[in-house]
Design an enzyme around this catalytic site. Structure first.
Site, PDB file in Angstrom:
ATOM      1  N   LYS A   1      14.049   6.157   2.742  1.00 54.93           N
ATOM      2  CA  LYS A   1      12.957   6.766   3.503  1.00 54.93           C
ATOM      3  C   LYS A   1      12.526   8.082   2.843  1.00 54.93           C
ATOM      4  CE  LYS A   1      13.502   3.238   6.144  1.00 54.93           C
ATOM      5  NZ  LYS A   1      14.425   3.178   7.258  1.00 54.93           N
TER       6      LYS A   1
ATOM      7  N   TYR B   1      19.061   2.071  15.263  1.00 55.93           N
ATOM      8  CA  TYR B   1      18.301   1.235  14.324  1.00 55.93           C
ATOM      9  C   TYR B   1      18.763  -0.218  14.484  1.00 55.93           C
ATOM     10  CZ  TYR B   1      16.878  -0.299   9.581  1.00 55.93           C
ATOM     11  OH  TYR B   1      16.336  -0.945   8.507  1.00 55.93           O
TER      12      TYR B   1
ATOM     13  N   ASP C   1      23.383   9.005  12.139  1.00 54.20           N
ATOM     14  CA  ASP C   1      22.302   8.582  11.236  1.00 54.20           C
ATOM     15  C   ASP C   1      21.220   9.659  11.266  1.00 54.20           C
ATOM     16  OD1 ASP C   1      19.980   7.457  10.105  1.00 54.20           O
ATOM     17  OD2 ASP C   1      20.532   5.428  10.715  1.00 54.20           O
TER      18      ASP C   1
END
Ligand SMILES: *Cc1c(COP(=O)(O)O)cnc(C)c1O
Length: 391
Positions: free
Chosen positions: A206, A109, A181
């Site tokens: 999310k 990310y 993650d």
């Protein structure tokens, strides 16, 4: 152990501690009062200890979501913080000291890259990026001062899969902390701690929150790392707001049903895209055309609603003709809510080891909770505008 769908309906709830009310109450707290000097000395926690003693250290509201997440990940303990990125900073900063070397997957990310390049580097911590396809070869990158290996799989935007068992076996010989993650799969579809990973981070922003309205991060730790992460959190003051903790806890109740719908809709759209002339390739780990599909089938219990596809080279005018006028898909960051999203990415700005070699435009799609056929119709009209604008 009971099935996830069953556990999701009950974890973290203690109705008979609260007048029979099912949901944990939202405790807004800074000051927590002590009734006596004795109570004060009993209840003042040591650094790293979990007690209701001061708002920043947590309340039954934040404990509920932390305990739920810890249970779902199979962890020794979990901590809620103000964002997914804060969860990642907490995991990394709590384990690294000046002079350390960290291995970070190249497809991470993008804000994690900035954390590494602009914050950790300033503290004398060196981050080196590795190819997600590295497998057991990760051992060749481990140095005497390597303290941490950071993984995210599938990779951000480009969905490369890491062979986690191969990496973990290769790292067995070294004293490194592993961080994963798990935002894409959630604990329902992948369980990093079962693979020997030490710390799981997740953007609750999310899927766990799931309604495009809350920022929160969660960190789940095994026995080996739990005390050091909790201690660091107390020392630096990371915490989460009670309203956000409540919303995430509420979101988790419906995670199983929402994820099934996100999964099925994303798969229907991905298969449809594979048959379109405008599309060079679809990048979805659950499709047999994905280079990591065998790893996906072996390690994951399901796929979520986020994937990418590459369309033929297109100028901005034609791309705008398509994307500016979608009737259902929105263009925006984040994902995991009920809304569908479609956004172009120049991803190689965020790659140094494993660039994407496609000659075309990468689009990332999040399948929301709308009807799949309605979403496909929206895409079909978008492609018609794209093709008309190219002529
Ligand atoms: C969004 C995201 C984060 C960061 O979460 P925030 O709550 O936005 O800080 C971290 N990892 C992944 C994979 C993400 O998609």
């Amino acid at each position: 152990m009971k099935k996830d769908a069953t556990r999701l309906a009950h974890l973290g709830n203690h109705p008979f501690d609260n007048h029979g009310i099912i949901n944990p109450p939202v405790y807004h707290a800074s000051t927590v009062a002590f009734s006596s000097v004795a109570a004060l000395s009993n209840r003042m926690p040591d650094v790293g200890e979990r007690k209701v003693a001061y708002g920043r250290l947590g309340t039954p509201t934040t404990f509920a979501v932390e305990d739920t997440f810890a249970e779902l990940e199979g962890a020794a303990g979990a901590m809620a913080v103000s964002s997914g990125l804060a969860a990642i900073s907490l995991a990394m900063m709590s384990q690294l000291v000046p002079g350390d070397h960290a291995l970070v997957v190249d497809t991470v990310y993008a804000p994690v890259r900035r954390l590494c390049d602009h914050v950790l580097s300033r503290l004398g911590i060196e981050c080196e990026y590795f190819d997600p396809a590295i497998g057991a070869e990760i051992a060749t990158l481990v140095r005497d001062n390597t303290a941490l290996v950071y993984m995210e799989s599938p990779g951000s935007h480009t969905f490369e899969l890491i062979d986690v068992p191969a990496v973990m076996t290769a790292l067995d010989a070294y004293d490194v902390v592993t961080v994963f993650d798990n935002t894409w799969a959630t604990p329902l579809y992948f369980r990093p701690l079962d693979h020997g990973i030490d710390i799981v981070v997740e953007a609750a922003t999310k899927y766990l929150g799931g309604h495009s309205d809350v920022m929160m991060g969660l960190v789940a730790c095994n026995e080996r790392t739990h005390a050091s992460v909790r201690r660091y959190r107390d020392l630096v003051g990371y915490c989460a707001s009670p309203d956000d903790a409540y919303l995430v806890q509420r979101g988790i109740r419906t995670l199983d049903v929402r994820l099934s719908r996100h999964r099925e809709t994303a798969l229907a759209i991905a298969r449809w895209l594979e048959g379109r002339d405008e599309v060079i390739r679809v990048i979805h780990p659950a499709l047999p055309s994905h280079p990591g599909h065998d790893i996906f089938k072996r390690d994951f219990a399901g796929s979520s609603g986020l994937f990418s596809f590459v369309i033929h080279p297109t100028d901005e005018h034609a791309l705008s003709a398509m994307l500016d006028h979608m009737s259902l898909f929105l263009m925006g960051f984040s994902w995991g809510g009920y809304d569908s999203l479609l956004i172009p990415y120049d991803i190689n700005r965020f790659r140094s080891v494993a660039p994407l070699n496609d000659d075309g435009v990468l689009l990332r799609l999040h399948a929301g909770l709308e009807d799949a056929q309605d979403l496909i119709a929206d895409l079909e009209q978008g492609f018609e505008r794209l093709v008309a604008a190219k002529r």
